[in-house]
Design an enzyme around this catalytic site. Structure first.
Site, PDB file in Angstrom:
ATOM      1  N   VAL A  97      41.838  36.991  37.116  1.00 15.07           N
ATOM      2  CA  VAL A  97      42.625  37.310  38.308  1.00 15.07           C
ATOM      3  C   VAL A  97      44.022  36.680  38.252  1.00 15.07           C
ATOM      4  O   VAL A  97      45.002  37.362  38.578  1.00 15.07           O
ATOM      5  CB  VAL A  97      41.856  36.954  39.594  1.00 15.07           C
TER       6      VAL A  97
ATOM      7  N   ILE B  77      35.640  32.048  34.675  1.00 16.23           N
ATOM      8  CA  ILE B  77      36.569  32.860  33.885  1.00 16.23           C
ATOM      9  C   ILE B  77      37.399  33.793  34.769  1.00 16.23           C
ATOM     10  O   ILE B  77      38.577  33.990  34.536  1.00 16.23           O
ATOM     11  CB  ILE B  77      35.850  33.638  32.748  1.00 16.23           C
ATOM     12  N   CYS B  78      36.797  34.348  35.809  1.00 19.09           N
ATOM     13  CA  CYS B  78      37.547  35.236  36.700  1.00 19.09           C
ATOM     14  C   CYS B  78      38.589  34.448  37.499  1.00 19.09           C
ATOM     15  O   CYS B  78      39.720  34.894  37.662  1.00 19.09           O
ATOM     16  CB  CYS B  78      36.601  35.960  37.648  1.00 19.09           C
ATOM     17  N   THR B  79      38.194  33.274  37.971  1.00 18.12           N
ATOM     18  CA  THR B  79      39.095  32.443  38.767  1.00 18.12           C
ATOM     19  C   THR B  79      40.181  31.812  37.910  1.00 18.12           C
ATOM     20  O   THR B  79      41.326  31.705  38.337  1.00 18.12           O
ATOM     21  CB  THR B  79      38.290  31.348  39.498  1.00 18.12           C
TER      22      THR B  79
END
Length: 96
Positions: free
Chosen positions: A56, A50-52
């Site tokens: 971000v 989810i962050c990648t």
């Protein structure tokens, strides 16, 4: 999470590590944020799906708008070691 409750709050004192030209460096948060109006996001880990895939990239896409609105610094802090974070940063934003 309601980000409004964090607006204007001071970032706690801490030592952050990062790579600069392949060398391991450290910096105090007080130096990072000195005389800056900053947006900071914290992520649980580099390369997490989810962050990648979402967090971000959305932050990167919003960079110009955030700077236009007066933020002088955009900061992403991850819980990984600086070698992993550096590799992740270069993959997500090669021009950083």
């Amino acid at each position: 999470m309601n980000s409004e409750k964090y607006e204007g709050r001071r970032v706690p004192d801490a030592t952050l590590a990062f790579l600069q030209a392949g060398d391991l460096r450290t910096i105090e948060t007080s130096a990072v944020y000195a005389n800056e109006w900053a947006v900071t996001i914290g992520v649980p880990g580099a390369f997490t799906p989810i962050c990648t895939g979402k967090h971000v990239p959305d932050f990167i896409r919003s960079a110009a708008r955030l700077k236009k609105n007066g933020f002088s610094k955009l900061v992403c802090i991850a819980a990984n070691d600086p070698f992993v974070v550096d590799d992740w940063a270069r993959q997500l934003d090669p021009d950083h």
